[in-house]
Design an enzyme around this catalytic site. Structure first.
Site, PDB file in Angstrom:
ATOM      1  N   HIS A 158      11.071  -0.516 -26.979  1.00  0.00           N
ATOM      2  CA  HIS A 158      10.945   0.960 -26.957  1.00  0.00           C
ATOM      3  C   HIS A 158       9.475   1.405 -27.024  1.00  0.00           C
ATOM      4  O   HIS A 158       9.181   2.492 -27.490  1.00  0.00           O
ATOM      5  CB  HIS A 158      11.708   1.607 -28.109  1.00  0.00           C
ATOM      6  CG  HIS A 158      13.089   1.068 -28.313  1.00  0.00           C
ATOM      7  ND1 HIS A 158      14.187   1.572 -27.663  1.00  0.00           N
ATOM      8  CD2 HIS A 158      13.533   0.026 -29.077  1.00  0.00           C
ATOM      9  CE1 HIS A 158      15.266   0.881 -28.036  1.00  0.00           C
ATOM     10  NE2 HIS A 158      14.892  -0.066 -28.883  1.00  0.00           N
ATOM     11  N   LYS A 285     -15.615   7.653 -16.639  1.00  0.00           N
ATOM     12  CA  LYS A 285     -14.319   7.083 -16.256  1.00  0.00           C
ATOM     13  C   LYS A 285     -14.400   5.717 -15.570  1.00  0.00           C
ATOM     14  O   LYS A 285     -15.285   5.445 -14.780  1.00  0.00           O
ATOM     15  CB  LYS A 285     -13.571   8.047 -15.319  1.00  0.00           C
ATOM     16  CG  LYS A 285     -13.100   9.316 -15.968  1.00  0.00           C
ATOM     17  CD  LYS A 285     -12.190   9.109 -17.157  1.00  0.00           C
ATOM     18  CE  LYS A 285     -10.763   8.861 -16.768  1.00  0.00           C
ATOM     19  NZ  LYS A 285     -10.120   9.995 -16.126  1.00  0.00           N
ATOM     20  N   LYS A 327      12.854  -1.417  12.355  1.00  0.00           N
ATOM     21  CA  LYS A 327      11.545  -2.055  12.388  1.00  0.00           C
ATOM     22  C   LYS A 327      10.492  -1.408  11.512  1.00  0.00           C
ATOM     23  O   LYS A 327       9.841  -2.089  10.708  1.00  0.00           O
ATOM     24  CB  LYS A 327      11.049  -2.157  13.827  1.00  0.00           C
ATOM     25  CG  LYS A 327      11.825  -3.204  14.563  1.00  0.00           C
ATOM     26  CD  LYS A 327      11.547  -3.235  16.028  1.00  0.00           C
ATOM     27  CE  LYS A 327      12.732  -3.884  16.703  1.00  0.00           C
ATOM     28  NZ  LYS A 327      14.006  -3.133  16.505  1.00  0.00           N
TER      29      LYS A 327
HETATM   30  N1  ARG Z   1      13.586  -1.727  21.341  1.00  0.00           N
HETATM   31  C1  ARG Z   1      14.950  -2.082  21.151  1.00  0.00           C
HETATM   32  C2  ARG Z   1      15.232  -2.283  19.664  1.00  0.00           C
HETATM   33  O1  ARG Z   1      14.333  -2.448  18.968  1.00  0.00           O
HETATM   34  C3  ARG Z   1      15.272  -3.338  21.891  1.00  0.00           C
HETATM   35  C4  ARG Z   1      16.702  -3.496  22.245  1.00  0.00           C
HETATM   36  C5  ARG Z   1      17.109  -2.491  23.257  1.00  0.00           C
HETATM   37  N2  ARG Z   1      18.408  -2.707  23.728  1.00  0.00           N
HETATM   38  C6  ARG Z   1      19.088  -1.792  24.421  1.00  0.00           C
HETATM   39  N3  ARG Z   1      20.274  -2.108  24.798  1.00  0.00           N
HETATM   40  N4  ARG Z   1      18.603  -0.620  24.661  1.00  0.00           N
HETATM   41  O2  ARG Z   1      16.364  -2.258  19.221  1.00  0.00           O
END
Ligand code: ARG
Length: 461
Positions: A158, A285, A327
């Protein structure tokens, strides 16, 4: 942007420019170029081996791809921001450069299994690098621990002073977390180690592809077992995002402690000047910005994990364009962890512990009250009764502004006749620590054993 698409044939009209911009992923998936090219080379070799395309075509494809790889690496070829994605970009440059044979490369393949492959290769490479960073971090934590096996500091619950520990023991707690992170990454790698080419767009292919050959060429341990799953499985991405979130959570907890320890109230550690920053207005600081940023960036990793889970939750089988959204979240988590570790490792390595301040802080707050109660218990008093006696003693000490060490033997004996002169030895902080030599405890010998075990588990010398 109005260049002809490979899929233009089915259309009479051109796509709107807004759609091209919206659809394109090259601005972030360009980082997959090495994996994309490696995958295409393996695929082309397999196509020739299976006599699906000629050896000459494959030779020209492989040479062309290797040149593209070199040119991208040394900057003589720039990514085309108008390309739809990295896969179309590489294919179109190859076609420009070698003509006809390039048009045979995509035989028996779809971008759906292609992108799944690229991403798996990329995750494997990135996690290998992060795993090495974590090992480096372990060495730094162990080295700090080895220097402070006997450095007594307050242990907290704590954030209230609880029982004495050592700085070594405290630091090794983080080494244990990082060890689990390394293991977790190994598990994610196992889930990632399946090769999806041959799954095609969704339903496999009629060509006699040798999937095993491609897997071996690219260093995969297995091939994916169901084409619908193979093209649309992003579990490994989410597993990675989770493992990365855990790493950030551990780094953030340690950061929080470093921030506290650097404060005037604690002064437990001093950061090297190279890992602190100043203020633009307050000349005095020295701020722990690195630790604060690590703590702050943890939010990004958690956000990315949430993003990925949410992107996937409503996608029917098999591939959907939603999956392109995997991504940026994944890449951001990977780079956040790498960046955080690269700053945190040398910061922890170069920080110095202030032994005197830690010892001083440990001598406050009746940190040895448990040991005082244990003293009576070891002489036969039931623990709950002993606990009650020491509770009262602490109360009196607070009123009289005394520590347990300053209480006279007469006062001890007035509370319980089993108290003797050896009480002072029993509550000495050094003894409180060394007597906790139980496995996993803070005694120097126990921490030493912990260090040896960890080194063995990690294969460190
Ligand atoms: N740039 C796409 C992705 O990252 C690649 C795959 C695209 N496939 C499709 N059927 N449009 O998912």
């Amino acid at each position: 942007m109005t260049k002809n698409k490979v899929w233009q044939g089915r259309f009479t009209g051109k796509s709107a420019q807004e759609v091209d911009v919206f659809n394109s992923s090259i601005s972030f998936d360009y980082v997959l170029f090495e994996e994309d090219i490696a995958g295409s080379i393996a695929h082309a070799k397999m196509l020739a081996k299976q006599a699906i395309i000629s050896e000459e075509d494959t030779a020209s494809i492989v040479d062309g791809l290797q040149e593209i790889l070199m040119d991208l690496k040394n900057g003589t070829l720039a990514f085309d921001p108008d390309a739809e994605d990295i896969h179309m970009f590489v294919e179109s440059v190859l076609t420009e450069r070698i003509g006809e044979p390039a048009k045979r490369l995509h035989t028996g393949r779809s971008r759906n299994d292609q992108v799944a492959l690229d991403l798996r290769l990329y995750v494997k490479k990135q996690l290998t690098e992060i795993s090495q960073q974590l090992l480096d971090f372990e060495e730094v934590l162990i080295s700090q621990a080895e220097q402070h096996l006997e450095t007594i500091m307050p242990g907290y619950t704590h954030l209230q002073i609880a029982q004495p520990v050592t700085f070594a023991h405290h630091v090794m707690a983080y080494a244990q977390m990082i060890k689990r992170d390394i293991k977790r990454i190994e598990e994610v790698m196992e889930h990632t180690d399946s090769m999806p080419l041959g799954n095609g767009a969704l339903a496999g292919t009629t060509y006699p592809l040798d999937r095993q050959f491609v897997a071996e060429e690219l260093g995969f341990g297995s091939v994916t077992e169901n084409s619908l799953d193979g093209v649309s499985d992003r579990d490994f991405v989410i597993d990675a995002a989770y493992a990365l979130s855990m790493i950030m959570m551990h780094l953030s907890r340690l950061s929080e402690e470093v921030i506290l320890w650097c404060s005037q109230a604690f002064q437990f550690v001093e950061l090297d000047d190279a890992f602190a920053t100043g203020s633009s207005i307050m000349p005095q600081k020295k701020n722990p910005d690195v630790a604060e940023l690590v703590r702050g960036k943890t939010g990004r990793a958690y956000g990315n994990l949430q993003t990925l889970l949410t992107v996937m939750k409503g996608t029917p089988l098999a591939y959907n364009k939603d999956m392109q959204e995997d991504k940026e979240a994944l890449f951001d988590s990977l780079s956040t962890v790498k960046l955080a570790l690269s700053a945190m490792i040398p910061m922890v390595d170069t920080m110095t512990a202030n032994k005197e301040r830690m010892r001083e802080a440990a001598s406050k707050g009746f940190i040895n009250a448990t040991d005082c109660a244990d003293y009576l218990t070891k002489k036969g008093v039931p623990f709950r009764e002993a606990y009650g006696v020491i509770g009262q003693l602490v109360q009196t000490c607070i009123e009289k502004d005394l520590t347990l060490e300053e209480v006279s033997i007469e006062m001890y004996q007035s509370l319980h006749d089993l108290f003797d002169e050896d009480i002072y030895e029993a509550i000495k902080l050094e003894n409180c620590v060394t007597k906790r030599s139980i496995q996993g405890g803070p005694a120097p010998e126990a921490v030493q054993e912990q260090i040896v075990n960890l080194k063995n588990q990690l294969g460190l010398s």
